[in-house]
Design an enzyme around this catalytic site. Structure first.
Site, PDB file in Angstrom:
ATOM      1  N   THR A 118       0.807  -1.223   0.000  1.00  0.00           N
ATOM      2  CA  THR A 118       0.000   0.000   0.000  1.00  0.00           C
ATOM      3  C   THR A 118       0.838   1.271   0.000  1.00  0.00           C
ATOM      4  O   THR A 118       1.961   1.286   0.530  1.00  0.00           O
ATOM      5  CB  THR A 118      -0.916   0.014   1.249  1.00  0.00           C
ATOM      6  OG1 THR A 118      -1.501   1.303   1.411  1.00  0.00           O
ATOM      7  CG2 THR A 118      -0.143  -0.293   2.519  1.00  0.00           C
ATOM      8  N   TYR A 142      -1.311   0.242  10.286  1.00  0.00           N
ATOM      9  CA  TYR A 142      -1.674  -0.447   9.044  1.00  0.00           C
ATOM     10  C   TYR A 142      -0.490  -0.386   8.054  1.00  0.00           C
ATOM     11  O   TYR A 142       0.002  -1.408   7.580  1.00  0.00           O
ATOM     12  CB  TYR A 142      -2.941   0.174   8.447  1.00  0.00           C
ATOM     13  CG  TYR A 142      -3.179  -0.224   7.018  1.00  0.00           C
ATOM     14  CD1 TYR A 142      -3.314  -1.565   6.666  1.00  0.00           C
ATOM     15  CD2 TYR A 142      -3.244   0.736   5.999  1.00  0.00           C
ATOM     16  CE1 TYR A 142      -3.509  -1.937   5.352  1.00  0.00           C
ATOM     17  CE2 TYR A 142      -3.448   0.369   4.685  1.00  0.00           C
ATOM     18  CZ  TYR A 142      -3.572  -0.968   4.367  1.00  0.00           C
ATOM     19  OH  TYR A 142      -3.757  -1.335   3.065  1.00  0.00           O
TER      20      TYR A 142
END
Ligand code: UDP
Length: 328
Positions: A118, A142
């Site tokens: 990501t 995250y």
């Protein structure tokens, strides 16, 4: 004989679209999913194995049964807000789950691994256009958990010959244009589906998180990629590995950023409806601007994100939104 590809998270938004693309390319996707956030109805393109990545024995069983030629690893928890509130769960689920999967894959002799990483691994980079060599300073657990998995893949490559293609995604949007699968999270936290809910009255309004960012209109800027373009890159990444071209990182963006206000304006045009909006506080953990080029993916994989126009992404998402969703 058909080649099996183990797809973790194949019942989720991006994973289910990847299964569709794999099937279209002649592979058989085997979905491994715990259905915590995925949908049984989204598993339409190959066999389903229910299981959790915390359970190493179950993963081993699935490898023994299907003898996949490669893994595509999508399964993860991925919400910035939750990661700020409960970082431990992000480290445990994402990092330990990936470790179990990678070790099982190596033990089974399955050495080609496609990983969904990501742009959240970059953190704030002051408005620059990011690429594969940009420094990574994630702002939340995250992004940190995904960066840890990228590093883990590097270690297993060096020590065990695991080949990995790592895709750093920017914001994924849209839906399968044939309407077989689409985006549906419960709870929903993403900008475009929440906006469509507000447009058709399922929610009173969309809250814009922050209007005082140092951007052209004060709202956060993101680079949105059509989910079907994104999964095309995954199939190309798999072929890259099958051809023995070795480990590689690719950014998947379009090079063009949209602010939250610009996404809202486009939605008004595409749906021809009003978007009720409330202007709220910043969301903790959000980067100001995340935009990427994709020269490497275009050059090495022949990737062409032709569907990644904001109007098309919103139109496809809107069609899916209006067609009804998966229900448990
Ligand atoms: N956003 C917003 N209101 C919402 C949800 C998201 O203003 O209800 C903003 C968010 O701050 C970010 C952008 O929309 O700048 C995209 O957020 P999303 O959660 O869709 O994806 P993320 O960038 O977190 O992966």
């Amino acid at each position: 004989m058909t080649k099996h590809v183990l797809v973790t998270g194949g019942a989720g938004y991006i994973g289910s679209h990847a299964c569709k693309a794999l099937k279209a390319a002649g592979y058989t996707p085997v979905t491994f999913d715990n259905l915590a956030t995925g949908w049984r109805d989204a598993v339409r393109f190959g066999p389903f194995e229910e299981g959790d990545l915390a359970d190493r024995e179950r993963i081993d069983e699935v490898f023994a049964r299907w003898r996949p030629i490669a893994v595509m690893h999508f399964a993860a928890i991925s919400l910035v807000g939750d990661a700020m509130r409960d970082p431990g769960t992000y480290w445990r689920v994402n990092v330990l789950g990936a470790l179990n999967l990678i070790e099982a894959s190596v033990a089974a002799g399955c050495k080609d691994f496609v990983f969904s990483s990501t742009c959240a691994t970059y953190g704030d980079q002051d408005g620059v256009v990011l690429d594969e060599d940009s420094p990574q300073h994630p702002l939340n657990a995250y992004g940190k958990s995904k960066l840890a998995i990228e590093q883990m893949l590097g270690d297993f490559g060096a020590s065990h010959g695991l080949n990995s293609v790592i895709f750093r995604y920017f914001n994924v949007a849209g839906a399968d244009s044939e309407g077989e699968v689409g985006e549906f999270h419960r709870p929903e936290t993403h900008l475009i589906p929440l906006m469509l809910d507000a447009i058709d009255g399922k929610r009173p309004a969309l809250t814009v998180f922050g209007t005082d960012y140092p951007t052209r209109d004060g709202t956060c800027v993101r680079d949105y990629v059509h989910v079907m373009d994104l999964v095309d890159a995954h199939v190309a990444g798999l072929k890259w590995l099958e051809a023995g071209q070795g480990s590689r990182v690719f950014c998947l963006g379009t090079g063009r950023g949209f602010s939250v206000r610009e996404v809202i304006d486009q939605s008004r045009v595409v749906t021809n409806r009003d978007v009720p909006v409330i202007f709220g506080e910043r969301r903790a953990g959000d980067a100001v601007s995340l935009v990427s080029g994709s020269e490497r993916a275009r050059r090495d994989l022949g990737w062409q994100p032709d569907r990644s126009h904001m109007a098309q992404m919103i139109a496809d998402a809107w069609r899916w939104h209006q067609s009804g969703h998966f229900e448990k």
